[in-house]
Design a protein around this motif. Structure first.
Motif, PDB file in Angstrom:
ATOM      1  N   ALA A   2      47.050  10.290   2.649  1.00 38.57           N
ATOM      2  CA  ALA A   2      48.196  10.821   2.913  1.00 38.57           C
ATOM      3  C   ALA A   2      47.952  11.904   4.025  1.00 38.57           C
ATOM      4  CB  ALA A   2      48.940  11.590   1.453  1.00 38.57           C
ATOM      5  N   TYR A   3      49.103  11.909   4.813  1.00 32.37           N
ATOM      6  CA  TYR A   3      49.159  12.822   5.822  1.00 32.37           C
ATOM      7  C   TYR A   3      48.723  14.349   5.468  1.00 32.37           C
ATOM      8  CZ  TYR A   3      53.893  13.988   4.765  1.00 32.37           C
ATOM      9  OH  TYR A   3      55.272  14.563   4.213  1.00 32.37           O
ATOM     10  N   ASP A   4      48.469  15.392   6.611  1.00 29.34           N
ATOM     11  CA  ASP A   4      48.026  16.448   6.268  1.00 29.34           C
ATOM     12  C   ASP A   4      49.325  17.331   6.133  1.00 29.34           C
ATOM     13  OD1 ASP A   4      47.595  19.256   7.125  1.00 29.34           O
ATOM     14  OD2 ASP A   4      45.566  18.739   7.378  1.00 29.34           O
ATOM     15  N   GLU A   5      49.562  18.071   5.044  1.00 32.79           N
ATOM     16  CA  GLU A   5      50.737  18.634   4.664  1.00 32.79           C
ATOM     17  C   GLU A   5      51.150  19.919   5.519  1.00 32.79           C
ATOM     18  OE1 GLU A   5      52.269  18.601   0.615  1.00 32.79           O
ATOM     19  OE2 GLU A   5      51.504  16.516   0.574  1.00 32.79           O
ATOM     20  N   VAL A   6      49.727  20.559   5.709  1.00 25.92           N
ATOM     21  CA  VAL A   6      49.700  21.985   6.226  1.00 25.92           C
ATOM     22  C   VAL A   6      50.161  21.709   7.871  1.00 25.92           C
ATOM     23  CG1 VAL A   6      48.295  23.604   7.275  1.00 25.92           C
ATOM     24  CG2 VAL A   6      48.262  22.948   4.876  1.00 25.92           C
ATOM     25  N   LEU A   7      49.472  20.617   8.593  1.00 23.87           N
ATOM     26  CA  LEU A   7      49.945  20.122   9.688  1.00 23.87           C
ATOM     27  C   LEU A   7      51.445  19.692   9.953  1.00 23.87           C
ATOM     28  CD1 LEU A   7      49.251  19.670  12.924  1.00 23.87           C
ATOM     29  CD2 LEU A   7      48.425  17.397  12.062  1.00 23.87           C
ATOM     30  N   ALA A   8      52.064  19.039   9.050  1.00 26.47           N
ATOM     31  CA  ALA A   8      53.172  18.498   9.067  1.00 26.47           C
ATOM     32  C   ALA A   8      54.179  19.894   8.935  1.00 26.47           C
ATOM     33  CB  ALA A   8      53.585  17.661   7.926  1.00 26.47           C
ATOM     34  N   GLN A   9      53.832  20.848   8.202  1.00 28.84           N
ATOM     35  CA  GLN A   9      54.782  21.986   8.081  1.00 28.84           C
ATOM     36  C   GLN A   9      54.722  22.870   9.480  1.00 28.84           C
ATOM     37  OE1 GLN A   9      56.921  23.035   5.761  1.00 28.84           O
ATOM     38  NE2 GLN A   9      57.641  24.172   7.434  1.00 28.84           N
ATOM     39  N   ARG A  10      53.355  22.874  10.034  1.00 26.59           N
ATOM     40  CA  ARG A  10      53.189  23.672  11.314  1.00 26.59           C
ATOM     41  C   ARG A  10      54.306  22.823  12.479  1.00 26.59           C
ATOM     42  NH1 ARG A  10      47.411  23.709  13.282  1.00 26.59           N
ATOM     43  NH2 ARG A  10      47.961  25.181  14.857  1.00 26.59           N
ATOM     44  N   LEU A  11      54.341  21.370  12.443  1.00 22.45           N
ATOM     45  CA  LEU A  11      54.942  20.707  13.139  1.00 22.45           C
ATOM     46  C   LEU A  11      56.650  20.824  12.984  1.00 22.45           C
ATOM     47  CD1 LEU A  11      52.991  17.283  13.265  1.00 22.45           C
ATOM     48  CD2 LEU A  11      52.941  19.092  15.177  1.00 22.45           C
ATOM     49  N   HIS A  12      57.082  21.008  11.664  1.00 20.18           N
ATOM     50  CA  HIS A  12      58.217  21.200  11.346  1.00 20.18           C
ATOM     51  C   HIS A  12      58.740  22.555  11.966  1.00 20.18           C
ATOM     52  CE1 HIS A  12      60.240  18.321   8.946  1.00 20.18           C
ATOM     53  NE2 HIS A  12      59.131  18.303   8.129  1.00 20.18           N
ATOM     54  N   LEU A  14      57.535  23.958  14.598  1.00 21.14           N
ATOM     55  CA  LEU A  14      57.694  23.819  16.122  1.00 21.14           C
ATOM     56  C   LEU A  14      59.000  23.222  16.539  1.00 21.14           C
ATOM     57  CD1 LEU A  14      54.109  23.196  17.391  1.00 21.14           C
ATOM     58  CD2 LEU A  14      55.488  25.446  17.749  1.00 21.14           C
ATOM     59  N   LEU A  15      59.152  22.172  15.622  1.00 22.34           N
ATOM     60  CA  LEU A  15      60.363  21.094  16.125  1.00 22.34           C
ATOM     61  C   LEU A  15      61.787  21.142  15.476  1.00 22.34           C
ATOM     62  CD1 LEU A  15      57.750  17.949  16.243  1.00 22.34           C
ATOM     63  CD2 LEU A  15      58.842  19.164  18.396  1.00 22.34           C
ATOM     64  N   ASP A  16      61.906  21.974  14.444  1.00 22.95           N
ATOM     65  CA  ASP A  16      63.159  22.010  13.594  1.00 22.95           C
ATOM     66  C   ASP A  16      64.375  22.269  14.408  1.00 22.95           C
ATOM     67  OD1 ASP A  16      61.934  20.859  11.375  1.00 22.95           O
ATOM     68  OD2 ASP A  16      62.045  22.800  10.274  1.00 22.95           O
ATOM     69  N   ASN A  17      64.122  23.062  15.581  1.00 26.06           N
ATOM     70  CA  ASN A  17      65.185  23.317  16.209  1.00 26.06           C
ATOM     71  C   ASN A  17      65.518  22.211  17.384  1.00 26.06           C
ATOM     72  OD1 ASN A  17      65.844  25.739  14.734  1.00 26.06           O
ATOM     73  ND2 ASN A  17      64.687  26.711  15.855  1.00 26.06           N
ATOM     74  N   PRO A  19      67.119  19.129  19.186  1.00 32.70           N
ATOM     75  CA  PRO A  19      68.213  18.277  19.004  1.00 32.70           C
ATOM     76  C   PRO A  19      67.530  16.711  18.597  1.00 32.70           C
ATOM     77  CG  PRO A  19      68.601  19.488  20.854  1.00 32.70           C
ATOM     78  CD  PRO A  19      67.095  19.740  20.326  1.00 32.70           C
ATOM     79  N   GLY A  20      68.362  16.077  17.853  1.00 30.64           N
ATOM     80  CA  GLY A  20      67.998  14.655  17.623  1.00 30.64           C
ATOM     81  C   GLY A  20      66.614  14.543  16.858  1.00 30.64           C
ATOM     82  N   LEU A  21      66.282  15.664  16.141  1.00 31.88           N
ATOM     83  CA  LEU A  21      64.946  15.262  15.277  1.00 31.88           C
ATOM     84  C   LEU A  21      65.345  14.806  14.091  1.00 31.88           C
ATOM     85  CD1 LEU A  21      61.979  16.220  14.848  1.00 31.88           C
ATOM     86  CD2 LEU A  21      62.925  18.154  13.611  1.00 31.88           C
ATOM     87  N   SER A  22      64.384  13.588  13.682  1.00 35.82           N
ATOM     88  CA  SER A  22      64.104  13.207  12.404  1.00 35.82           C
ATOM     89  C   SER A  22      62.830  12.915  12.004  1.00 35.82           C
ATOM     90  CB  SER A  22      65.011  11.775  12.417  1.00 35.82           C
ATOM     91  OG  SER A  22      64.620  10.722  13.170  1.00 35.82           O
ATOM     92  N   THR A  23      62.493  12.929  10.710  1.00 39.00           N
ATOM     93  CA  THR A  23      61.092  12.358  10.238  1.00 39.00           C
ATOM     94  C   THR A  23      61.096  10.982   9.573  1.00 39.00           C
ATOM     95  OG1 THR A  23      61.449  13.644   8.425  1.00 39.00           O
ATOM     96  CG2 THR A  23      60.422  15.003  10.273  1.00 39.00           C
ATOM     97  N   GLY A  31      55.886  10.839  10.993  1.00 34.25           N
ATOM     98  CA  GLY A  31      56.358  10.818  12.413  1.00 34.25           C
ATOM     99  C   GLY A  31      57.606  11.784  12.576  1.00 34.25           C
ATOM    100  N   PHE A  32      57.461  12.311  13.872  1.00 34.79           N
ATOM    101  CA  PHE A  32      58.571  13.337  14.156  1.00 34.79           C
ATOM    102  C   PHE A  32      59.111  12.611  15.445  1.00 34.79           C
ATOM    103  CE2 PHE A  32      56.070  15.898  11.692  1.00 34.79           C
ATOM    104  CZ  PHE A  32      56.800  17.019  11.011  1.00 34.79           C
ATOM    105  N   MET A  33      60.409  12.257  15.146  1.00 35.15           N
ATOM    106  CA  MET A  33      61.313  11.312  16.135  1.00 35.15           C
ATOM    107  C   MET A  33      62.207  12.311  16.866  1.00 35.15           C
ATOM    108  SD  MET A  33      59.881   8.773  14.958  1.00 35.15           S
ATOM    109  CE  MET A  33      60.788   7.109  15.503  1.00 35.15           C
TER     110      MET A  33
END
Length: 111
Positions: A2-12, A14-17, A19-23, A31-33
């Motif tokens: 599975a993907y690295d959950e710690v990295l996924a949280q770090r990406l969230h 950075l990217l949660d704000n 516009p147009g973000l989806s995973t 993937g962060f779209m």
């Protein structure tokens, strides 16, 4: 694996704000779209897939921690794989995420 959950949280973080973000789960990662275009993805083992302009990708590879993304033994133009140790510092992660975001934003939004 599975993907690295710690990295996924770090990406969230950075990217949660953005516009147009989806995973979306894809390529065995998360993937962060942005407006329907993948910018980055958290992979297994702490690796980061980054979508970049194919014209820039080769210049950013170093043969050690950054290389072309391969699928079925074939390099994918416009996609880089960044190893986890390269991303240990937040500044380096922001650099790579910024490159992915910049390219994704250069594409017209998908409907």
């Amino acid at each position: 694996m599975a993907y690295d959950e710690v990295l996924a949280q770090r990406l969230h973080d950075l990217l949660d704000n953005e516009p147009g973000l989806s995973t979306r789960a894809m390529f065995g990662g998360l993937g962060f779209m942005l407006d329907g275009h993948m910018a980055v993805a958290a992979g297994s083992g702490g690796s980061l897939m980054v979508r970049v302009d194919p014209a820039d990708g080769e210049a950013w590879t170093d043969g050690e921690s950054v290389g072309p993304m391969e699928m079925r033994g074939r390099a994918m133009a416009g996609w880089l794989l960044v190893d986890g140790p390269e991303l240990a510092e937040d500044e380096r992660l922001r650099l790579w995420v910024g490159r992915g975001v910049e390219f994704a934003r250069s594409l017209p939004p998908k409907q």
